[in-house]
Design a protein around this motif. Structure first.
Motif, PDB file in Angstrom:
ATOM      1  N   THR A 273      32.004  38.872  37.245  1.00  0.00           N
ATOM      2  CA  THR A 273      33.079  38.590  36.299  1.00  0.00           C
ATOM      3  C   THR A 273      33.066  39.606  35.166  1.00  0.00           C
ATOM      4  O   THR A 273      34.099  40.208  34.823  1.00  0.00           O
ATOM      5  CB  THR A 273      32.938  37.175  35.710  1.00  0.00           C
ATOM      6  N   VAL A 274      31.918  39.814  34.571  1.00  0.00           N
ATOM      7  CA  VAL A 274      31.777  40.767  33.465  1.00  0.00           C
ATOM      8  C   VAL A 274      32.164  42.176  33.915  1.00  0.00           C
ATOM      9  O   VAL A 274      32.917  42.880  33.223  1.00  0.00           O
ATOM     10  CB  VAL A 274      30.340  40.737  32.910  1.00  0.00           C
ATOM     11  N   ASP A 275      31.689  42.576  35.074  1.00  0.00           N
ATOM     12  CA  ASP A 275      31.995  43.917  35.565  1.00  0.00           C
ATOM     13  C   ASP A 275      33.492  44.092  35.806  1.00  0.00           C
ATOM     14  O   ASP A 275      34.071  45.128  35.439  1.00  0.00           O
ATOM     15  CB  ASP A 275      31.222  44.170  36.864  1.00  0.00           C
ATOM     16  N   ARG A 278      35.525  44.151  32.496  1.00  0.00           N
ATOM     17  CA  ARG A 278      35.297  45.403  31.770  1.00  0.00           C
ATOM     18  C   ARG A 278      36.037  46.588  32.378  1.00  0.00           C
ATOM     19  O   ARG A 278      36.555  47.449  31.660  1.00  0.00           O
ATOM     20  CB  ARG A 278      33.800  45.723  31.745  1.00  0.00           C
ATOM     21  N   HIS A 279      36.100  46.650  33.698  1.00  0.00           N
ATOM     22  CA  HIS A 279      36.539  47.875  34.357  1.00  0.00           C
ATOM     23  C   HIS A 279      37.841  47.791  35.134  1.00  0.00           C
ATOM     24  O   HIS A 279      38.418  48.837  35.474  1.00  0.00           O
ATOM     25  CB  HIS A 279      35.430  48.373  35.300  1.00  0.00           C
ATOM     26  N   ARG A 280      38.337  46.567  35.418  1.00  0.00           N
ATOM     27  CA  ARG A 280      39.520  46.474  36.266  1.00  0.00           C
ATOM     28  C   ARG A 280      40.629  45.593  35.710  1.00  0.00           C
ATOM     29  O   ARG A 280      41.804  45.859  35.950  1.00  0.00           O
ATOM     30  CB  ARG A 280      39.119  45.939  37.657  1.00  0.00           C
ATOM     31  N   SER A 281      40.295  44.545  34.989  1.00  0.00           N
ATOM     32  CA  SER A 281      41.309  43.608  34.509  1.00  0.00           C
ATOM     33  C   SER A 281      42.158  44.225  33.412  1.00  0.00           C
ATOM     34  O   SER A 281      41.702  45.088  32.654  1.00  0.00           O
ATOM     35  CB  SER A 281      40.639  42.329  33.986  1.00  0.00           C
ATOM     36  N   ARG A 282      43.413  43.750  33.322  1.00  0.00           N
ATOM     37  CA  ARG A 282      44.324  44.215  32.271  1.00  0.00           C
ATOM     38  C   ARG A 282      44.411  43.177  31.158  1.00  0.00           C
ATOM     39  O   ARG A 282      44.321  41.975  31.412  1.00  0.00           O
ATOM     40  CB  ARG A 282      45.716  44.457  32.854  1.00  0.00           C
ATOM     41  N   ALA A 283      44.604  43.659  29.958  1.00  0.00           N
ATOM     42  CA  ALA A 283      44.803  42.745  28.831  1.00  0.00           C
ATOM     43  C   ALA A 283      46.119  41.991  29.014  1.00  0.00           C
ATOM     44  O   ALA A 283      47.098  42.520  29.555  1.00  0.00           O
ATOM     45  CB  ALA A 283      44.822  43.528  27.523  1.00  0.00           C
ATOM     46  N   TRP A 284      46.138  40.742  28.540  1.00  0.00           N
ATOM     47  CA  TRP A 284      47.346  39.946  28.675  1.00  0.00           C
ATOM     48  C   TRP A 284      48.448  40.502  27.787  1.00  0.00           C
ATOM     49  O   TRP A 284      48.199  41.011  26.686  1.00  0.00           O
ATOM     50  CB  TRP A 284      47.049  38.490  28.331  1.00  0.00           C
ATOM     51  N   VAL A 285      49.700  40.379  28.278  1.00  0.00           N
ATOM     52  CA  VAL A 285      50.848  41.014  27.634  1.00  0.00           C
ATOM     53  C   VAL A 285      51.024  40.587  26.172  1.00  0.00           C
ATOM     54  O   VAL A 285      51.454  41.375  25.324  1.00  0.00           O
ATOM     55  CB  VAL A 285      52.131  40.731  28.457  1.00  0.00           C
ATOM     56  N   GLY A 365      41.512  37.809  36.824  1.00  0.00           N
ATOM     57  CA  GLY A 365      42.925  37.977  37.127  1.00  0.00           C
ATOM     58  C   GLY A 365      43.225  38.130  38.606  1.00  0.00           C
ATOM     59  O   GLY A 365      42.328  38.171  39.455  1.00  0.00           O
ATOM     60  N   THR A 366      44.512  38.239  38.907  1.00  0.00           N
ATOM     61  CA  THR A 366      44.986  38.247  40.290  1.00  0.00           C
ATOM     62  C   THR A 366      44.347  39.341  41.122  1.00  0.00           C
ATOM     63  O   THR A 366      44.054  39.153  42.309  1.00  0.00           O
ATOM     64  CB  THR A 366      46.515  38.413  40.313  1.00  0.00           C
ATOM     65  N   ARG A 367      44.128  40.477  40.514  1.00  0.00           N
ATOM     66  CA  ARG A 367      43.558  41.613  41.250  1.00  0.00           C
ATOM     67  C   ARG A 367      42.199  41.265  41.859  1.00  0.00           C
ATOM     68  O   ARG A 367      41.808  41.807  42.897  1.00  0.00           O
ATOM     69  CB  ARG A 367      43.420  42.812  40.303  1.00  0.00           C
ATOM     70  N   SER A 368      41.489  40.351  41.238  1.00  0.00           N
ATOM     71  CA  SER A 368      40.150  39.991  41.729  1.00  0.00           C
ATOM     72  C   SER A 368      40.180  39.227  43.042  1.00  0.00           C
ATOM     73  O   SER A 368      39.157  39.073  43.707  1.00  0.00           O
ATOM     74  CB  SER A 368      39.411  39.162  40.675  1.00  0.00           C
ATOM     75  N   THR A 369      41.373  38.716  43.426  1.00  0.00           N
ATOM     76  CA  THR A 369      41.478  37.969  44.675  1.00  0.00           C
ATOM     77  C   THR A 369      41.707  38.871  45.887  1.00  0.00           C
ATOM     78  O   THR A 369      41.728  38.373  47.024  1.00  0.00           O
ATOM     79  CB  THR A 369      42.625  36.949  44.621  1.00  0.00           C
ATOM     80  N   LEU A 370      41.881  40.171  45.695  1.00  0.00           N
ATOM     81  CA  LEU A 370      42.129  41.069  46.819  1.00  0.00           C
ATOM     82  C   LEU A 370      40.933  41.081  47.770  1.00  0.00           C
ATOM     83  O   LEU A 370      39.772  41.076  47.352  1.00  0.00           O
ATOM     84  CB  LEU A 370      42.415  42.482  46.320  1.00  0.00           C
ATOM     85  N   ALA A 371      41.232  41.147  49.057  1.00  0.00           N
ATOM     86  CA  ALA A 371      40.187  41.075  50.072  1.00  0.00           C
ATOM     87  C   ALA A 371      39.174  42.196  49.948  1.00  0.00           C
ATOM     88  O   ALA A 371      38.004  42.027  50.302  1.00  0.00           O
ATOM     89  CB  ALA A 371      40.821  41.091  51.465  1.00  0.00           C
ATOM     90  N   GLU A 372      39.609  43.347  49.454  1.00  0.00           N
ATOM     91  CA  GLU A 372      38.701  44.492  49.351  1.00  0.00           C
ATOM     92  C   GLU A 372      37.495  44.205  48.455  1.00  0.00           C
ATOM     93  O   GLU A 372      36.423  44.804  48.630  1.00  0.00           O
ATOM     94  CB  GLU A 372      39.448  45.716  48.812  1.00  0.00           C
TER      95      GLU A 372
END
Length: 414
Positions: A273-275, A278-285, A365-372
């Protein structure tokens, strides 16, 4: 390294693996045990996601794990072992489980059986079986049965044939049995008492089928074990029932290792979660912030997760101390305290494992659900492993103990 992927679940039984050619390392200190666990965990973490995704058997990793000496750290000193404290053993299992919780779970029943041998076996049997463990022999398990009304109900039985017994039955949830060297089987005698009949993995009539299909803990080397007139020498028939005929730490020991696995799962989820934040999630609008890691709500949530994981770890340490005391001086009071502290640890580690693995996606966020990314493995592992024994019953045990002075029941789930 040979990769083994899951065959057709209706396929042929899996052949046994060879015993190690060299004796396992013997660990001398608890600090060394922790150092070895950390080194192994760094290696195990590298392929953990791939092993989960493709259900690759961790054969090389398991060999390294058992040959490291960590599978023998609860062998008593008088027989050449480290006799590590349960605080240290829990820390070892949590470290390994943070890297790969399937690998963390595989030795659970091995360590439990080693402890049971210490409790109930005579010296000759202890010398024989502990020497096997110290050499690098891995115990699997064939304990639970699929169709019984309750977990404590067994239909597997053995017949006394003089210097050996013949075991017949069918088992499931046999974690570690696929790549074990010896398979302890819970079987009943003519009086209905439960023994560990420790059979050779290659014994005639013993078959292990790789039909484990759970969505989590996918590489615990579990499945179905069928037993048809399996011959077990009396030297390897351990009177497990004695560990529950009077107060001993055996039940708490089987439970406390489960809690250590769940703590490791929680730590892995918090780490990822922390990683990700820090490196992939976007700040909320609406936040007006540059980075997701600056979000005050996310900061609060991560702080809460870490706090709860640290609290669970502290209670797990308390439980380890209580188990050590019960092993050293078993009594109704010391065993009940070990069970109670272990139940507290089981509740907290279960809850933080579920919370952390669920919160990961909310915060990342949503990006974290990607299968990759395969981050859902953390939730799948937590949800699967924490079902071993329901924490709603742990709350009942705790309340009855503190309110009414009622000690927990004596069995392997308490």
């Amino acid at each position: 390294m040979t990769l083994h992927t899951r065959p057709d679940p209706k396929g042929a039984p899996v052949p046994p693996v060879a015993r190690p050619k060299e004796k396992a390392h013997v660990i001398k200190t608890e600090a060394e045990a922790i150092d070895i666990a950390r080194r192994l965990a760094a290696d195990f973490a590298k392929g953990a996601s791939e092993r989960d995704r493709n259900r690759v058997w961790p054969q090389a990793e398991l060999d390294a794990f058992s040959q490291s000496g960590l599978w023998a750290i609860n062998v008593p000193r008088e027989f050449g072992g480290l006799d590590a404290s349960w605080v240290t053993i829990n820390r070892v299992i949590a470290i390994i489980s943070e890297a790969d919780p399937s690998l963390g779970q595989v030795p659970q029943n091995h360590l439990g059986v080693v402890s049971a041998i210490r409790t109930v076996s005579d010296k000759a049997q202890q010398e024989l079986l502990f020497s096997e463990v110290l050499s690098g022999t891995r115990f699997g398990n064939a304990f639970s049965e699929f169709g019984s009304k309750r977990a404590v109900d067994f239909e597997t039985k053995f017949e006394d044939r003089g210097d050996h017994v013949l075991v017949n039955g069918r088992k499931f949830y046999a974690s570690g049995a696929l790549l074990a060297h010896l398979v302890p089987i819970v079987a009943l005698d003519a009086e209905g008492r439960a023994w560990y009949a420790i059979a050779d993995r290659g014994a005639e009539g013993l078959s292990v089928i790789d039909d484990w299909s759970s969505f989590g803990q996918r590489t615990t080397l579990s499945g179905t074990v069928t037993l048809t007139n399996v011959k077990v020498p009396k030297t390897h028939l351990v009177p497990g029932w004695k560990g529950y005929a009077e107060p001993t730490a055996d039940g708490a020991i089987f439970q406390i290792i489960q809690a250590a696995v769940d703590l490791g799962i929680a730590r892995a989820a918090i780490r990822d979660t922390v990683d990700f934040v820090r490196h992939r999630s976007r700040a909320w609008v609406d936040s007006g912030l540059e980075h997701a890691s600056q979000d005050p709500y996310t900061i609060q949530a991560v702080g809460d997760l870490v706090l709860r994981a640290n609290a669970a770890e502290a209670v797990l340490d308390q439980a380890g101390l209580a188990v050590d005391a019960a092993v050293s001086a078993p009594s109704a009071d010391s065993v009940a305290r070990a069970q109670i502290k272990t139940a507290e640890a089981k509740v907290l580690t279960t809850e933080i494992a579920i919370q952390a693995t669920n919160k990961l996606f909310e915060l990342a966020g949503t990006r974290s659900t990607l299968a990759e990314h395969n981050l859902d493995r953390h939730w799948r592992n937590a949800r699967t492993h924490t079902l071993h024994d329901p924490v709603r019953w742990k709350y009942a045990i705790l309340g009855n103990y503190y309110l009414n002075g009622v000690n927990p029941p004596l069995h392997a789930w308490s």
